[in-house]
Design a protein around this motif. Structure first.
Motif, PDB file in Angstrom:
ATOM      1  N   VAL A 197      35.848  37.205  38.623  1.00  0.00           N
ATOM      2  CA  VAL A 197      37.223  37.562  38.195  1.00  0.00           C
ATOM      3  C   VAL A 197      38.066  36.611  38.698  1.00  0.00           C
ATOM      4  CG1 VAL A 197      38.860  39.357  38.659  1.00  0.00           C
ATOM      5  CG2 VAL A 197      36.718  40.006  38.372  1.00  0.00           C
ATOM      6  N   SER A 200      38.058  33.530  36.375  1.00  0.00           N
ATOM      7  CA  SER A 200      38.409  33.719  35.157  1.00  0.00           C
ATOM      8  C   SER A 200      40.040  33.917  34.974  1.00  0.00           C
ATOM      9  CB  SER A 200      37.938  35.057  34.606  1.00  0.00           C
ATOM     10  OG  SER A 200      38.539  35.244  33.394  1.00  0.00           O
ATOM     11  N   GLN A 201      40.579  34.593  36.135  1.00  0.00           N
ATOM     12  CA  GLN A 201      41.644  34.568  36.129  1.00  0.00           C
ATOM     13  C   GLN A 201      42.734  33.458  36.839  1.00  0.00           C
ATOM     14  OE1 GLN A 201      43.463  38.133  35.033  1.00  0.00           O
ATOM     15  NE2 GLN A 201      41.610  37.504  33.921  1.00  0.00           N
ATOM     16  N   LYS A 229      38.655  45.069  37.715  1.00  0.00           N
ATOM     17  CA  LYS A 229      37.897  44.100  37.090  1.00  0.00           C
ATOM     18  C   LYS A 229      36.543  43.892  37.705  1.00  0.00           C
ATOM     19  CE  LYS A 229      41.353  41.520  34.459  1.00  0.00           C
ATOM     20  NZ  LYS A 229      42.664  42.635  34.713  1.00  0.00           N
ATOM     21  N   ASP A 259      34.529  46.758  36.825  1.00  0.00           N
ATOM     22  CA  ASP A 259      34.499  47.103  35.179  1.00  0.00           C
ATOM     23  C   ASP A 259      33.035  46.209  34.860  1.00  0.00           C
ATOM     24  OD1 ASP A 259      34.312  47.208  32.506  1.00  0.00           O
ATOM     25  OD2 ASP A 259      36.602  47.270  32.820  1.00  0.00           O
ATOM     26  N   TRP A 264      34.108  44.346  31.415  1.00  0.00           N
ATOM     27  CA  TRP A 264      34.787  43.291  31.841  1.00  0.00           C
ATOM     28  C   TRP A 264      33.880  42.061  32.231  1.00  0.00           C
ATOM     29  CZ3 TRP A 264      36.603  39.411  34.996  1.00  0.00           C
ATOM     30  CH2 TRP A 264      37.639  38.858  34.471  1.00  0.00           C
ATOM     31  N   ASN A 318      31.633  40.375  29.925  1.00  0.00           N
ATOM     32  CA  ASN A 318      32.357  39.465  28.706  1.00  0.00           C
ATOM     33  C   ASN A 318      32.799  38.360  29.354  1.00  0.00           C
ATOM     34  OD1 ASN A 318      32.182  41.292  26.473  1.00  0.00           O
ATOM     35  ND2 ASN A 318      33.872  42.453  27.187  1.00  0.00           N
ATOM     36  N   HIS A 319      32.842  38.144  30.728  1.00  0.00           N
ATOM     37  CA  HIS A 319      33.513  36.979  31.078  1.00  0.00           C
ATOM     38  C   HIS A 319      32.153  36.217  32.089  1.00  0.00           C
ATOM     39  CE1 HIS A 319      37.024  39.246  30.465  1.00  0.00           C
ATOM     40  NE2 HIS A 319      37.627  38.133  30.585  1.00  0.00           N
TER      41      HIS A 319
END
Length: 250
Positions: free
Chosen positions: A63, A66-67, A98, A101, A104, A107-108
């Motif tokens: 997370v 990605s962020q 996130k 999840d 989520w 997908n990342h």
């Protein structure tokens, strides 16, 4: 010394002290790193620390990367984030959500997984091949592994939803089960008579490890409703079995 001059010096000194304090605070919140503390907002209790799965910090690293959140890792590989980031409670809640999840994260993620995602109205599931499901399905023997597509999964969902409702009516033990609260894992095979079977593993969302869910069929031998399983015959469009791992076959 004139009073006005003394006053000016005092004002300048005060402003300088304020600037130094502000600069020190900015340096502190920018360059001080603290361990990430998961956070959720409860309407009754406010901001609270939630329970997390064992792989929470592993997912959190996905997370943060990605962020584009600046972070470091401590000796336990737990992310350390800037103090100013940790002070933003809304952001902390979003990052925590996130990391828990599974869709989520799926997908990342960069790593190759033994499953792929199928999702639709009221369901999210992951399809596995024979190698990932080995030892968990009944009738394994000489069965032939078949490729399942998301259309097969959608059909499985419809058959399961329709017929399981009848099972719920006949068996009070399942009266409070809500299928949308479960993640699904799927494995498809063909019997000698040509019937196409989909094995469905249902795992309650609030106890699921994201990594475990994506990497293999999950087993919870607890005898409760945390983990359910079903066999759906796609050829005949019937549910052949449904139940917990203990009362298999109901």
């Amino acid at each position: 010394m004139p009073k006005k001059r003394i006053l000016k010096i005092s004002i300048i000194a005060s402003l300088l002290a304020i600037c130094i304090a502000a600069a020190s605070w900015w340096l502190y919140i920018t360059y001080t790193y603290i361990e990430f503390a998961p956070l959720v907002f409860d309407r009754q209790k406010g901001y609270v620390t939630p329970q997390t799965a064992d792989d929470f910090y592993k997912n959190l690293r996905v997370v943060l990367k990605s962020q584009h959140i600046d972070h470091k890792l401590n000796v336990l590989d737990h992310p350390l984030i800037q103090f100013k980031t940790a002070s933003d409670k809304a952001l902390m809640c979003d990052l925590t959500a996130k990391a828990q999840d599974v869709v989520w994260i799926y997908n990342h993620m960069d790593e190759k997984l033994p499953s792929f995602l199928c999702e639709g109205k009221d369901y999210q599931g992951f399809v596995f091949h024979k190698e990932a499901a080995y030892g968990h399905t009944v009738e394994y023997g000489d069965i032939v592994d078949i490729e399942l597509g998301c259309k097969d999964i959608e059909m499985t969902k419809r058959v399961l939803q329709l017929q399981v409702e009848q099972i719920f009516k006949l068996h009070k033990i399942y009266a409070n089960i809500e299928l949308p609260l479960y993640y699904r894992q799927y494995f498809g095979y063909r019997r000698e008579n040509g019937n196409r079977i989909v094995y469905v593993d249902l795992v309650r969302k609030d106890i699921t490890s994201v990594s475990a869910l994506l990497n293999g069929i999950i087993r919870f031998y607890q005898g409760d409703k945390a983990n359910l399983e079903a066999k759906v015959n796609l050829t005949r469009e019937v549910v052949e079995s449904f139940g917990t791992l203990v009362d298999r076959g109901i």
